[in-house]
Motif scaffolding. Sequence first.
Motif, short mmCIF file in Angstrom:
data_model
loop_
_atom_site.label_atom_id
_atom_site.label_comp_id
_atom_site.label_asym_id
_atom_site.label_seq_id
_atom_site.Cartn_x
_atom_site.Cartn_y
_atom_site.Cartn_z
N UNK A 1 0.85 -1.18 0.00
CA UNK A 1 0.00 0.00 0.00
C UNK A 1 0.89 1.24 0.00
N UNK A 2 0.82 2.02 -1.05
CA UNK A 2 1.69 3.20 -1.17
C UNK A 2 1.13 4.36 -0.34
N UNK A 3 1.98 5.33 0.03
CA UNK A 3 1.51 6.44 0.88
C UNK A 3 0.59 7.39 0.13
N UNK A 4 -0.27 8.04 0.89
CA UNK A 4 -1.11 9.10 0.34
C UNK A 4 -0.25 10.35 0.22
N UNK A 5 -0.17 10.92 -0.97
CA UNK A 5 0.73 12.06 -1.18
C UNK A 5 0.10 13.41 -0.96
N UNK A 6 -1.05 13.48 -0.32
CA UNK A 6 -1.75 14.75 -0.15
C UNK A 6 -1.08 15.72 0.81
N UNK A 7 -1.63 16.94 0.81
CA UNK A 7 -1.22 17.98 1.77
C UNK A 7 0.28 18.28 1.73
N UNK A 8 0.83 18.40 0.54
CA UNK A 8 2.21 18.84 0.41
C UNK A 8 3.24 17.88 0.95
N UNK A 9 3.02 16.59 0.81
CA UNK A 9 3.96 15.57 1.30
C UNK A 9 5.36 15.86 0.75
N UNK A 10 6.36 15.92 1.66
CA UNK A 10 7.74 16.16 1.23
C UNK A 10 8.57 14.89 1.20
N UNK A 11 7.98 13.77 1.55
CA UNK A 11 8.62 12.46 1.47
C UNK A 11 9.98 12.43 2.18
N UNK A 12 9.98 12.90 3.43
CA UNK A 12 11.16 12.69 4.27
C UNK A 12 11.43 11.19 4.35
N UNK A 13 10.35 10.42 4.35
CA UNK A 13 10.44 8.97 4.20
C UNK A 13 9.28 8.52 3.32
#
Length: 225
Positions: free
Chosen positions: A124-136
């Motif tokens: 299950x991939x992460x939800x990228x909403x709300x300006x996700x910066x993908x620190x992880x």
Amino acid sequence: MGTAAMLRAAGVGVGDEVIVPAFGNVEVAEAVTLAGALPVFADIDPVTYCLDVTAVEAAVTARSAAVVVVHRFGRWADVRGLRALGQRHGLLVLEQGESEAPYDEIAQRRQRATYLDAKLRGVRTPDGGDGHTYQQYVVRVPGNGRPDRDAFARALRGKGVDCRVPVKTPVHRLPEFRRCVSLPETERAADETLALPVDASLTKREMQRIVSACNALGGLLQPAF
């Protein structure tokens, strides 16, 4: 100023309760203890991995003095909702964030995350909403099939993928903070989450290797949805 100092400066101390997440960040619970108060654990939102507003409200008592909000993995907590809750109950709301990467690095991480979102199967991939910066880049490996998250992680490492379990033990399960409290989303996240590489330095070939390794294993899982 550290969290303990901010709590003390606001008059939070002995006899007070401070609501905190149990999903990682033992330092937050330790800071509450240093201030002389009692950490009270509330559950997280399963999408953002940050404190859930409804769960925080359920944890409020007459002794509650503050809430410490922790932003996780590059996703923001519902600060507006938590501040509104704080106003309703007269609680101090403190935020603890992660160190932000430079903008160009964040853009590259988002690019790699978009690639993984499109290619990964069986996790299950992460939800990228709300300006996700993908620190992880945190996926979920459900435990209703084989292999489970830990076996999945070991197999990925065997294929040269540098993955890691972001939270091995929730704080409320640690001996010094053990509580008899129901935190189902925290428990589930601790059991299922796995951080995959998404660094700006990763090459296209390395990204393809991550996808190939995950998908080869993901096919062994029962449907995640």
